[in-house]
Design a protein around this motif. Structure first.
Motif, PDB file in Angstrom:
ATOM      1  N   GLU A   1       0.814  -1.216   0.000  1.00 27.63           N
ATOM      2  CA  GLU A   1       0.000   0.000   0.000  1.00 27.63           C
ATOM      3  C   GLU A   1       0.847   1.265   0.000  1.00 27.63           C
ATOM      4  O   GLU A   1       0.596   2.172  -0.791  1.00 27.63           O
ATOM      5  N   ALA A   2       1.814   1.349   0.900  1.00 33.77           N
ATOM      6  CA  ALA A   2       2.654   2.543   0.978  1.00 33.77           C
ATOM      7  C   ALA A   2       4.089   2.124   1.255  1.00 33.77           C
ATOM      8  O   ALA A   2       4.342   1.343   2.176  1.00 33.77           O
ATOM      9  N   VAL A   3       5.020   2.653   0.453  1.00 42.85           N
ATOM     10  CA  VAL A   3       6.413   2.246   0.579  1.00 42.85           C
ATOM     11  C   VAL A   3       7.306   3.476   0.622  1.00 42.85           C
ATOM     12  O   VAL A   3       7.035   4.486  -0.043  1.00 42.85           O
ATOM     13  N   ILE A   4       8.362   3.389   1.439  1.00 41.67           N
ATOM     14  CA  ILE A   4       9.349   4.458   1.542  1.00 41.67           C
ATOM     15  C   ILE A   4      10.732   3.843   1.366  1.00 41.67           C
ATOM     16  O   ILE A   4      11.122   2.957   2.137  1.00 41.67           O
TER      17      ILE A   4
ATOM     18  N   ALA B   1       0.610   2.007  -4.513  1.00 39.13           N
ATOM     19  CA  ALA B   1      -0.140   3.206  -4.903  1.00 39.13           C
ATOM     20  C   ALA B   1       0.458   4.463  -4.285  1.00 39.13           C
ATOM     21  O   ALA B   1       0.365   5.548  -4.856  1.00 39.13           O
ATOM     22  N   LYS B   2       1.067   4.308  -3.116  1.00 39.53           N
ATOM     23  CA  LYS B   2       1.754   5.415  -2.476  1.00 39.53           C
ATOM     24  C   LYS B   2       3.206   5.023  -2.289  1.00 39.53           C
ATOM     25  O   LYS B   2       3.486   3.960  -1.731  1.00 39.53           O
TER      26      LYS B   2
ATOM     27  N   GLY C   1      -1.707  -0.703 -11.295  1.00 34.76           N
ATOM     28  CA  GLY C   1      -3.100  -0.555 -10.920  1.00 34.76           C
ATOM     29  C   GLY C   1      -3.711   0.749 -11.394  1.00 34.76           C
ATOM     30  O   GLY C   1      -3.035   1.670 -11.861  1.00 34.76           O
ATOM     31  N   ASN C   2      -5.032   0.842 -11.235  1.00 32.25           N
ATOM     32  CA  ASN C   2      -5.780   2.046 -11.570  1.00 32.25           C
ATOM     33  C   ASN C   2      -6.098   2.816 -10.291  1.00 32.25           C
ATOM     34  O   ASN C   2      -5.897   2.333  -9.190  1.00 32.25           O
ATOM     35  N   GLY C   3      -6.633   4.021 -10.471  1.00 29.08           N
ATOM     36  CA  GLY C   3      -7.005   4.812  -9.310  1.00 29.08           C
ATOM     37  C   GLY C   3      -5.938   5.815  -8.945  1.00 29.08           C
ATOM     38  O   GLY C   3      -4.869   5.882  -9.551  1.00 29.08           O
ATOM     39  N   PRO C   4      -6.191   6.598  -7.898  1.00 27.28           N
ATOM     40  CA  PRO C   4      -5.251   7.651  -7.503  1.00 27.28           C
ATOM     41  C   PRO C   4      -3.950   7.086  -6.969  1.00 27.28           C
ATOM     42  O   PRO C   4      -3.921   6.045  -6.309  1.00 27.28           O
ATOM     43  N   THR C   5      -2.868   7.781  -7.269  1.00 27.30           N
ATOM     44  CA  THR C   5      -1.555   7.386  -6.778  1.00 27.30           C
ATOM     45  C   THR C   5      -0.848   8.595  -6.191  1.00 27.30           C
ATOM     46  O   THR C   5      -1.180   9.740  -6.488  1.00 27.30           O
ATOM     47  N   ASP C   6       0.135   8.327  -5.369  1.00 28.88           N
ATOM     48  CA  ASP C   6       1.000   9.364  -4.812  1.00 28.88           C
ATOM     49  C   ASP C   6       2.412   8.796  -4.825  1.00 28.88           C
ATOM     50  O   ASP C   6       2.860   8.196  -3.850  1.00 28.88           O
ATOM     51  N   ILE C   7       3.115   8.987  -5.930  1.00 27.65           N
ATOM     52  CA  ILE C   7       4.398   8.337  -6.168  1.00 27.65           C
ATOM     53  C   ILE C   7       5.429   9.398  -6.531  1.00 27.65           C
ATOM     54  O   ILE C   7       5.184  10.249  -7.391  1.00 27.65           O
ATOM     55  N   ALA C   8       6.586   9.348  -5.878  1.00 25.09           N
ATOM     56  CA  ALA C   8       7.643  10.318  -6.152  1.00 25.09           C
ATOM     57  C   ALA C   8       8.991   9.617  -6.196  1.00 25.09           C
ATOM     58  O   ALA C   8       9.317   8.827  -5.301  1.00 25.09           O
ATOM     59  N   LEU C   9       9.759   9.910  -7.245  1.00 20.10           N
ATOM     60  CA  LEU C   9      11.158   9.494  -7.345  1.00 20.10           C
ATOM     61  C   LEU C   9      11.987  10.759  -7.476  1.00 20.10           C
ATOM     62  O   LEU C   9      11.976  11.428  -8.519  1.00 20.10           O
TER      63      LEU C   9
ATOM     64  N   ALA D   1       4.490   4.085 -13.864  1.00 18.94           N
ATOM     65  CA  ALA D   1       3.446   4.446 -12.907  1.00 18.94           C
ATOM     66  C   ALA D   1       2.901   5.804 -13.314  1.00 18.94           C
ATOM     67  O   ALA D   1       3.632   6.794 -13.330  1.00 18.94           O
ATOM     68  N   SER D   2       1.631   5.855 -13.652  1.00 19.52           N
ATOM     69  CA  SER D   2       1.047   7.107 -14.124  1.00 19.52           C
ATOM     70  C   SER D   2       1.028   8.138 -13.008  1.00 19.52           C
ATOM     71  O   SER D   2       0.738   7.831 -11.859  1.00 19.52           O
ATOM     72  N   GLY D   3       1.383   9.356 -13.374  1.00 17.08           N
ATOM     73  CA  GLY D   3       1.347  10.452 -12.420  1.00 17.08           C
ATOM     74  C   GLY D   3       2.515  10.516 -11.469  1.00 17.08           C
ATOM     75  O   GLY D   3       2.509  11.325 -10.539  1.00 17.08           O
ATOM     76  N   ALA D   4       3.532   9.688 -11.662  1.00 20.29           N
ATOM     77  CA  ALA D   4       4.687   9.715 -10.765  1.00 20.29           C
ATOM     78  C   ALA D   4       5.442  11.031 -10.926  1.00 20.29           C
ATOM     79  O   ALA D   4       5.635  11.525 -12.041  1.00 20.29           O
ATOM     80  N   ARG D   5       5.876  11.608  -9.811  1.00 20.87           N
ATOM     81  CA  ARG D   5       6.622  12.849  -9.834  1.00 20.87           C
ATOM     82  C   ARG D   5       8.111  12.512  -9.898  1.00 20.87           C
ATOM     83  O   ARG D   5       8.626  11.780  -9.040  1.00 20.87           O
ATOM     84  N   LEU D   6       8.794  13.082 -10.882  1.00 19.19           N
ATOM     85  CA  LEU D   6      10.208  12.795 -11.096  1.00 19.19           C
ATOM     86  C   LEU D   6      10.990  14.099 -11.073  1.00 19.19           C
ATOM     87  O   LEU D   6      10.680  15.026 -11.833  1.00 19.19           O
TER      88      LEU D   6
END
Length: 509
Positions: free
Chosen positions: A399-402, A426-427, A454-462, A479-484
């Protein structure tokens, strides 16, 4: 003070020549009501001695003080009430300075103490040869039926334990400065069940482990998060353990600290928390485990592995053959850290594990070491140093990884395409990591990857990751919407990632 008051076993007819049976002398001493007993020569014991009241037993001289010639599954001393009332306990039993050996010609077996329902048990400075030290359990344990559990029914409550408090447990157990050499796989320093306020410190175990059990850790066996953890308030420190299935491990614990231990050559795990809450392993030094050096299984809430050293050199892949044991799982001798949800993938907020500021090293000749993961709600790798260890914690059930502030260095080559640092959730945050690659890797390998199909909202940053060295590899993101932003030293590829380049082969759940 009690040692000075101790009465010699000789006064009760013991010959203490190591040949005559001195079991009756112990029985007479207890019947006489002694509070402290001195064993100042080798007492041959052929049957269990029952202790049902406060008692201290001391060894005097170099020993051995006890020669166990009884059944291999029995104990020299059994501590329990004669009426076996599961609500009552024997109080204040101490054994110190005793050297016990298994009788010549007998296979390793037996133990110094088996305690059923005890409060106040101290075993200090004892030495065991070809025997285990201690086993602590509870009279209600015989009624614990794992098959009757469910997501709403705790088998411990069915067995008679309280559903709301832990005032019915064994308590105040201290195991201090003992030495155990069982002689063959596998013995115990201590196994303690359904207990609280336990101290296990400064012991040495060869072919001897430390373990606990507070009920089953699986979903339907007592492991659901709303059920009480029935091993709790435990401090395990400064012990040295080798050549067993697991060094320090157990089920259903809470508030357990595992500190400054040295564990080596285990067929399964080094240090493992199963179905545990609010636990920490810190400043430990563990080497060579067939499966996992540091691990958490089943429900694992607020479990931390912090400032530990872990090393694999590959030799534990066949350790079960060397120790004469059956393999547990598929030992490979390569995994440094692992998390296995094992049935809790869809249970919210119960798998929260952090690996922080550890040093993980793979020193084998071939391939690389690994950190792996199954299901989790939150998993963090923060500030770790990894040498020739890939950290691919990609899983479809995270679900959420750091992954932040880690330092990965590679001067060895993988045998198959690998991803050095990877996640999928997703996060997620992969930031401020440095991946140094000095050895050429197989074609298709990737330095850093994030894949979330997966589909749906994500909060992903590299962000702010650095790839460097003589053989840098790309960063790959699917990953769609990932911040790079701020990633340096390697090209960033976005879009679909072909199969073998992201996920290294996984161990089965």
């Amino acid at each position: 003070m009690l040692r000075h008051q101790a009465i010699s076993l000789r006064q009760f007819g013991a010959t203490l020549d190591g040949k005559s049976d001195d079991t009756p002398a112990f029985v007479r001493a207890l019947a006489a009501g002694v509070h402290a007993l001195l064993v100042d020569g080798p007492a041959r014991v052929t049957g269990t001695i029952c202790v049902d009241r406060p008692l201290a037993i001391f060894g005097s001289g170099a020993g051995p003080h006890l020669v166990w010639d009884g059944m291999p599954r029995d104990a020299i001393f059994t501590v329990r009430r004669q009426d076996n009332d599961p609500a009552l306990f024997v109080h204040d039993v101490a054994l110190a300075g005793l050297h016990a050996v298994r009788a010549d010609g007998q296979a390793p077996g037996g133990m110094l103490v088996r305690a059923i329902n005890v409060r106040g048990l101290t075993i200090a400075d004892c030495r065991m040869m070809r025997m285990s030290l201690a086993y602590v359990s509870h009279a209600r344990m015989s009624a614990y039926d794992r098959t009757k559990g469910s997501e709403t029914v705790d088998p411990a409550v069915l067995a008679g334990f309280s559903a709301s408090d832990v005032n019915d447990l064994n308590e105040d157990i201290a195991i201090l400065g003992n030495e155990v050499d069982y002689g063959t796989y596998m013995g115990s320093i201590i196994r303690f069940n359904f207990a609280r306020r336990v101290l296990v410190q400064g012991n040495k175990g060869r072919f001897a482990r430390i373990s606990w059990w507070g009920g089953g850790a699986k979903r339907l066996q007592g492991g659901m998060p709303q059920f009480l953890r029935r091993v709790r308030d435990v401090y395990i420190a400064d012990n040295t353990i080798s050549n067993v299935n697991g060094g320090i491990y157990g089920n259903n614990g809470q508030s357990i600290a595992v500190v400054r231990n040295m564990v080596s050559d285990t067929t399964d795990v080094g240090i493992d928390f199963e179905g545990c809450i609010d636990c920490i392993a810190t400043l430990n030094h563990c080497r060579n485990a067939g499966n996992f050096v540091y691990s958490a299984f089943y429900m694992a809430r607020n479990v931390r592995f912090e400032r530990n050293y872990g090393e694999q050199d590959g030799s534990a892949a066949d350790i079960n053959d060397r120790l004469g044991s059956d393999p547990i799982g598929t030992p490979r001798g390569v995994c440094l850290a692992a998390l296995r949800g094992a049935g809790f993938a869809n249970t919210p907020d119960v798998i929260d594990v952090t690996f922080a500021d550890n040093t993980f090293v793979f020193s084998g000749h071939d391939g690389l070491g690994r950190c792996l993961s199954g299901a989790f709600n939150r998993l963090a790798f923060i500030g770790n140093t990894m040498r020739n260890v890939v950290c691919d914690i990609s899983t479809r059930t995270g679900e959420a990884v750091i992954l932040t502030g880690n330092r990965l260095n590679f001067d060895k080559s993988a045998t198959n395409p690998v991803t050095m640092l990877a996640a999928s959730a997703a996060k997620g945050q992969i930031s401020d990591n440095i991946v140094t690659i000095e050895a050429a890797q197989p074609a298709g390998s990737v330095a850093i990857a994030y894949a979330f199909p997966g589909n749906g909202p994500t909060d992903i940053a590299l962000t702010n990751n650095l790839v460097q060295g003589a053989h840098p590899l790309p960063i790959a993101v699917a990953a769609s919407g990932a911040r790079l932003s701020g990633n340096r030293g390697a090209p960033v590829r976005t879009g679909a990632i072909s199969g073998a380049t992201v996920l290294i082969p996984k161990f089965s759940e």
